[in-house]
Design a protein around this motif. Sequence first.
Motif, PDB file in Angstrom:
ATOM      1  N   TRP A 144      60.973   4.290  -2.315  1.00 58.11           N
ATOM      2  CA  TRP A 144      60.150   5.084  -3.361  1.00 58.11           C
ATOM      3  C   TRP A 144      60.090   6.695  -3.269  1.00 58.11           C
ATOM      4  N   LEU A 145      59.851   7.050  -1.918  1.00 58.11           N
ATOM      5  CA  LEU A 145      59.683   8.370  -1.781  1.00 58.11           C
ATOM      6  C   LEU A 145      61.277   9.207  -1.779  1.00 58.11           C
ATOM      7  N   ALA A 146      62.041   8.474  -1.553  1.00 61.29           N
ATOM      8  CA  ALA A 146      63.443   9.133  -1.793  1.00 61.29           C
ATOM      9  C   ALA A 146      63.878   9.204  -3.199  1.00 61.29           C
ATOM     10  N   ALA A 147      63.387   8.324  -4.090  1.00 54.63           N
ATOM     11  CA  ALA A 147      63.624   8.614  -5.396  1.00 54.63           C
ATOM     12  C   ALA A 147      62.778   9.820  -6.279  1.00 54.63           C
ATOM     13  N   TRP A 148      61.812  10.447  -5.450  1.00 48.21           N
ATOM     14  CA  TRP A 148      60.848  11.588  -5.861  1.00 48.21           C
ATOM     15  C   TRP A 148      61.626  12.887  -6.101  1.00 48.21           C
ATOM     16  N   PRO A 149      62.753  13.195  -5.258  1.00 50.23           N
ATOM     17  CA  PRO A 149      63.324  14.338  -5.635  1.00 50.23           C
ATOM     18  C   PRO A 149      64.267  14.293  -7.058  1.00 50.23           C
ATOM     19  N   VAL A 150      64.711  12.921  -7.408  1.00 51.30           N
ATOM     20  CA  VAL A 150      65.394  12.575  -8.752  1.00 51.30           C
ATOM     21  C   VAL A 150      64.054  12.941  -9.837  1.00 51.30           C
ATOM     22  N   THR A 151      62.902  12.451  -9.654  1.00 53.82           N
ATOM     23  CA  THR A 151      61.920  12.609 -10.509  1.00 53.82           C
ATOM     24  C   THR A 151      61.763  14.231 -10.900  1.00 53.82           C
ATOM     25  N   ALA A 152      61.380  14.832 -10.005  1.00 55.70           N
ATOM     26  CA  ALA A 152      61.037  16.303  -9.715  1.00 55.70           C
ATOM     27  C   ALA A 152      62.076  16.959 -10.453  1.00 55.70           C
ATOM     28  N   VAL A 153      63.475  16.854 -10.178  1.00 60.09           N
ATOM     29  CA  VAL A 153      64.325  17.630 -11.179  1.00 60.09           C
ATOM     30  C   VAL A 153      64.468  17.308 -12.431  1.00 60.09           C
ATOM     31  N   PHE A 154      64.304  16.095 -12.919  1.00 53.40           N
ATOM     32  CA  PHE A 154      64.257  15.556 -13.944  1.00 53.40           C
ATOM     33  C   PHE A 154      62.985  15.864 -15.172  1.00 53.40           C
ATOM     34  N   VAL A 155      61.829  16.273 -14.279  1.00 53.92           N
ATOM     35  CA  VAL A 155      60.863  16.898 -15.004  1.00 53.92           C
ATOM     36  C   VAL A 155      61.097  18.158 -15.497  1.00 53.92           C
ATOM     37  N   ALA A 190      49.543  31.976 -20.939  1.00 53.60           N
ATOM     38  CA  ALA A 190      50.998  31.838 -20.720  1.00 53.60           C
ATOM     39  C   ALA A 190      51.881  30.635 -21.070  1.00 53.60           C
ATOM     40  N   PRO A 191      51.808  30.289 -22.200  1.00 51.80           N
ATOM     41  CA  PRO A 191      52.535  29.002 -22.458  1.00 51.80           C
ATOM     42  C   PRO A 191      53.782  28.538 -21.938  1.00 51.80           C
ATOM     43  N   THR A 192      54.706  29.697 -21.814  1.00 52.34           N
ATOM     44  CA  THR A 192      56.174  29.471 -21.391  1.00 52.34           C
ATOM     45  C   THR A 192      56.158  29.710 -19.888  1.00 52.34           C
ATOM     46  N   VAL A 193      55.090  29.988 -19.168  1.00 53.09           N
ATOM     47  CA  VAL A 193      54.984  30.160 -17.787  1.00 53.09           C
ATOM     48  C   VAL A 193      54.443  29.013 -16.940  1.00 53.09           C
ATOM     49  N   THR A 194      53.498  28.745 -17.391  1.00 52.85           N
ATOM     50  CA  THR A 194      52.500  27.972 -16.498  1.00 52.85           C
ATOM     51  C   THR A 194      53.074  26.645 -15.914  1.00 52.85           C
ATOM     52  N   VAL A 195      53.994  25.855 -17.138  1.00 54.00           N
ATOM     53  CA  VAL A 195      54.717  24.776 -16.779  1.00 54.00           C
ATOM     54  C   VAL A 195      55.686  24.971 -15.708  1.00 54.00           C
ATOM     55  N   PHE A 196      56.401  25.983 -15.471  1.00 58.66           N
ATOM     56  CA  PHE A 196      57.351  26.248 -14.623  1.00 58.66           C
ATOM     57  C   PHE A 196      56.710  26.617 -13.289  1.00 58.66           C
ATOM     58  N   ALA A 197      55.501  27.282 -13.188  1.00 61.87           N
ATOM     59  CA  ALA A 197      54.967  27.405 -11.927  1.00 61.87           C
ATOM     60  C   ALA A 197      54.487  26.119 -11.272  1.00 61.87           C
ATOM     61  N   VAL A 198      53.816  25.234 -12.019  1.00 58.55           N
ATOM     62  CA  VAL A 198      53.667  23.877 -11.715  1.00 58.55           C
ATOM     63  C   VAL A 198      54.859  22.951 -11.252  1.00 58.55           C
ATOM     64  N   GLU A 199      55.933  23.077 -11.995  1.00 61.59           N
ATOM     65  CA  GLU A 199      56.964  22.289 -11.806  1.00 61.59           C
ATOM     66  C   GLU A 199      57.804  23.151 -10.404  1.00 61.59           C
ATOM     67  N   ALA A 200      57.638  24.323  -9.997  1.00 62.79           N
ATOM     68  CA  ALA A 200      58.047  24.859  -8.725  1.00 62.79           C
ATOM     69  C   ALA A 200      57.326  24.227  -7.455  1.00 62.79           C
ATOM     70  N   VAL A 201      56.170  23.935  -7.967  1.00 63.81           N
ATOM     71  CA  VAL A 201      55.183  23.022  -6.716  1.00 63.81           C
ATOM     72  C   VAL A 201      55.823  21.799  -6.565  1.00 63.81           C
ATOM     73  N   LEU A 202      56.046  21.230  -7.554  1.00 69.79           N
ATOM     74  CA  LEU A 202      56.603  19.714  -7.424  1.00 69.79           C
ATOM     75  C   LEU A 202      58.467  19.655  -7.035  1.00 69.79           C
ATOM     76  N   LEU A 203      58.781  20.819  -7.324  1.00 67.56           N
ATOM     77  CA  LEU A 203      60.255  20.848  -6.625  1.00 67.56           C
ATOM     78  C   LEU A 203      59.958  21.238  -5.018  1.00 67.56           C
ATOM     79  N   GLY A 204      58.913  21.968  -4.716  1.00 67.29           N
ATOM     80  CA  GLY A 204      58.740  22.350  -3.182  1.00 67.29           C
ATOM     81  C   GLY A 204      58.564  20.951  -2.356  1.00 67.29           C
ATOM     82  N   THR A 205      57.539  20.059  -3.091  1.00 68.15           N
ATOM     83  CA  THR A 205      57.334  18.795  -2.504  1.00 68.15           C
ATOM     84  C   THR A 205      58.909  17.945  -2.380  1.00 68.15           C
ATOM     85  N   ALA A 206      59.727  18.096  -3.131  1.00 62.65           N
ATOM     86  CA  ALA A 206      60.848  17.218  -3.212  1.00 62.65           C
ATOM     87  C   ALA A 206      61.654  17.908  -2.228  1.00 62.65           C
TER      88      ALA A 206
END
Length: 420
Positions: free
Chosen positions: A35-46, A185-201
């Motif tokens: 399951w954890l090996a699939a997480w990088p796939v999820t994070a990038v597809f987010v 900051a509607p076009t900024v906030t989501v990408f800051a959150v996504e950067a955190v998800l990618l860091g965990t990946a």
Amino acid sequence: MSETRSTSVQAVDGRQRSDTAGAGGWDVAPLWWVWLAAWPVTAVFVLSNAATPLYVLWQRDIGFSKGTLTVVFAFYIVGLIGSLLVSGVVSDRLGRKPVLLPALGLALAACLIFANATTVAALIVARLFTGVAVGAVVSAGMAAVTDVAGPERKRIAALLASCAMVFGAGLGPLLAGVLSETLPAPTVTVFAVEAVLLGTAVFAVLRMPVRRPTLPAKGGWVRVPGVPHGNGRQLALGVAVFAPGITATSFVLSLGPSLLSGLLGTTSRIVAGAMAFAMFLTATGVQFAVQRLSRPTILTAGAVSTTLSMVTLIVAVHTSAVPVLIASALLAGAGQGMGQLGGLSLLNAGVPPQRLAEANAALNVGGYVLAGILPVSAGYLSDAVGLTNGATVFGAVLMGLAVIGGLVVVGNRRRVTEPA
């Protein structure tokens, strides 16, 4: 990490595995690691679809047409296909991590560019980087899930890899829609959150228990990906259904917000994100529902679902019926989900591990070429003849391709082997 060899033990990314343990001499990783090996796939597809609900904001602030919007989307396809020409082969030769880590780095760069985008050129570069990262994870990332699962759990590996892709693809626009409507900051906030998800990946990839390839390299490093001799039929059947399915969902992602705006008179980013999320949630759920069916049955059902999706799309744009449009999106998700699961399962069952990333790349090249051409054509056609007529032509063409794909699967049903 270093890799050592002896007659009884081999080190793999820091873990000792006995040559007498499990199938092929490898210990079986715990299921949670699969399951954890699939997480990088999820994070990038987010990231892959996080921009979808935000295009209406960029269109307002920067100013560009629906045709330009589909071109921005198409550069994602360009980056993805270019990545697939390299990433599958490199992953099979050098290992999964040397491909996944640079891809995650590009994804983080795309987040930074998206968050600061003030021109169409910046959006194009960000989408291009996103496409390259996605191309890497659909080849190397999905193959890594199969590697971690081991030869005894190929079906669950295909299921988790496929669901990781579609769930991330749906979570991205929902997250973007909600965050952009509720936070500054509607076009900024989501990408800051996504950067955190990618860091965990990144952390997951660094710790992932995958072994390095040992077979010598053969052929060019950059080439159109393919499959070993004898696996061409499995690839063709997968592409026949997966390509129309992912083209249908690509249309919803690129022009769905415009359709909603025309039918509902709303530019709500939450509504647009929720429709995309529901589409990919359907793609996720249907795969769990059909996983025990035979692979040809799954593919046939996928073709039928995509066909019905296009029928309902045509009805929706001519009747201005929002529920019918939502039904079309859900059917598109189911079509992509089953086409993807059926294609990956056939490849996982028949392609040796040392060619699996390249085979995954080949399946996705077959799907994304069509997904790049038709929605872009529909976007420019809609600019010329109106969104209703453009969507009608698109639906009719894709419906015909989905029917052909289903007939190809039915015609080859008895000749497709069903490996365990």
